[in-house]
Design a protein around this motif. Structure first.
Motif, PDB file in Angstrom:
ATOM      1  N   GLY A   1       0.789  -1.233   0.000  1.00 12.99           N
ATOM      2  CA  GLY A   1       0.000   0.000   0.000  1.00 12.99           C
ATOM      3  C   GLY A   1       0.811   1.268   0.000  1.00 12.99           C
ATOM      4  O   GLY A   1       0.244   2.369  -0.090  1.00 12.99           O
ATOM      5  N   GLY A   2       2.126   1.157   0.082  1.00 17.07           N
ATOM      6  CA  GLY A   2       2.960   2.343   0.174  1.00 17.07           C
ATOM      7  C   GLY A   2       2.900   3.244  -1.048  1.00 17.07           C
ATOM      8  O   GLY A   2       2.969   4.474  -0.926  1.00 17.07           O
ATOM      9  N   LEU A   3       2.759   2.651  -2.229  1.00 17.25           N
ATOM     10  CA  LEU A   3       2.727   3.450  -3.453  1.00 17.25           C
ATOM     11  C   LEU A   3       1.464   4.313  -3.514  1.00 17.25           C
ATOM     12  O   LEU A   3       1.529   5.516  -3.780  1.00 17.25           O
ATOM     13  CB  LEU A   3       2.812   2.542  -4.680  1.00 17.25           C
ATOM     14  CG  LEU A   3       2.789   3.234  -6.039  1.00 17.25           C
ATOM     15  CD1 LEU A   3       3.961   4.185  -6.186  1.00 17.25           C
ATOM     16  CD2 LEU A   3       2.790   2.213  -7.168  1.00 17.25           C
ATOM     17  N   ALA A   4       0.301   3.707  -3.269  1.00 15.54           N
ATOM     18  CA  ALA A   4      -0.950   4.458  -3.301  1.00 15.54           C
ATOM     19  C   ALA A   4      -0.971   5.511  -2.199  1.00 15.54           C
ATOM     20  O   ALA A   4      -1.476   6.630  -2.404  1.00 15.54           O
ATOM     21  CB  ALA A   4      -2.135   3.512  -3.155  1.00 15.54           C
ATOM     22  N   ALA A   5      -0.433   5.180  -1.037  1.00 15.82           N
ATOM     23  CA  ALA A   5      -0.404   6.143   0.060  1.00 15.82           C
ATOM     24  C   ALA A   5       0.445   7.349  -0.297  1.00 15.82           C
ATOM     25  O   ALA A   5       0.114   8.493   0.057  1.00 15.82           O
ATOM     26  CB  ALA A   5       0.123   5.474   1.326  1.00 15.82           C
TER      27      ALA A   5
END
Length: 305
Positions: free
Chosen positions: A39-43
């Protein structure tokens, strides 16, 4: 992630693969070593994000958005404690690069923030679509077999577990479901197995799976051939996509002095199958929907005029 090098992550992945870690175990660890996975990219994007996913994930939850590609735009259900438990359970904790070990232990102590979880507002505008998976590979293989005059049946349950055990188990199941079908018959399956490396040979899970059924194929009363291949065209650290064995493989091995059982025990399927010209080389396909297994039994159908 800060303080983690690519070499550290590569070494960690290699240790876990050799220990037989499953894809969900592997990704639970990798998501906690990355600034973009879990989820780091979307966050970080802070805008609408649309993901189109090709899945090679068969379990525990098939096509799990949080596991495919380590879920860079999906919430992460795994925790620091889960990641640390994986490396401990697989017996690699003390062999990890120091930076990796220290990061996982610090996270488990609550000293580092968790990956984004379900309900995290930073992921509210992230959308996700599955555009291909192992079912598509099986459907394509089934259609090709039908076009070539085979009676065809698909085994829907994913082929998983230790490769050298999964091969014989698939063969038994395939023979059972195809017993009453007219010949020639084609049985199609798919999944993703693991290999626990205990020997010093070379190979991959598909090569090992194919080699594991060679002896049993030799006992059949009708001609048969078995294929296990990675849909990405890459099987382990080799230039082969997998292996293709038949009812003659075991006998040809004996004639050439290739001990198939010893090769399997030494994780050396690549050299054994190579000596027999039973490797499959497709080159990289630039896509991945898991592994495909195909068993054909009976005399080939005459060509269609």
């Amino acid at each position: 992630a800060d303080g983690i090098s690519l070499a550290d992550k590569q070494a960690t992945t290699k240790l876990l693969l050799e220990a037989g870690a499953s894809i969900d175990e592997l990704n639970a660890v990798r998501k906690h070593l990355s600034a973009v996975k879990g989820g780091g990219l979307a966050a970080a994007a802070r805008c609408e994000v649309v993901t189109f996913a090709l899945s090679d994930v068969v379990g525990p939850v098939a096509d799990d958005p949080g596991v495919i590609g380590s879920g860079p735009t999906s919430p992460d259900a795994s925790t620091w404690a889960d990641a640390l438990a994986v490396v401990s359970r697989r017996g690699v904790l003390e062999r990890l690069p120091a930076a990796i070990r220290q990061r996982l232990q610090a996270g488990a102590r609550g000293e580092l923030p968790e990956t984004p979880k379900s309900g995290d507002p930073r992921l509210a505008r992230a959308m996700w679509h599955l555009i291909g998976n192992r079912a598509d590979a099986m459907d394509a293989a089934r259609s090709a077999a039908i076009d070539r005059g085979f009676s065809t049946i698909t085994i829907e349950a994913p082929i998983v577990g230790e490769a050298r055990d999964a091969g014989p188990a698939f063969l038994v199941r395939a023979l059972e479901v195809s017993r009453r079908l007219p010949r020639p018959v084609c049985v199609v399956g798919a999944g993703e197995t693991t290999v626990r490396v205990v020997g010093r040979g070379r190979g991959g899970r598909n090569q090992e799976l194919a080699l594991s059924v060679a002896a049993a194929l030799a006992t059949l009363r009708e001609p048969a051939a078995f294929l296990s291949v990675g849909t990405d065209g890459i099987d382990g650290p080799t230039d082969a996509a997998g292996g293709l064995v038949d009812t003659t493989t075991h006998g040809r091995g004996q004639a050439l002095g290739v001990d198939l059982e010893a090769s399997l025990a030494d994780n050396d399927a690549y050299h054994a199958l190579g000596r027999l010209d039973d490797l499959v080389r497709t080159g990289p396909t630039d896509t991945n929907v898991g592994d495909l297994q195909v068993l054909v039994i009976g005399d080939p159908a005459p060509p269609v005029a």
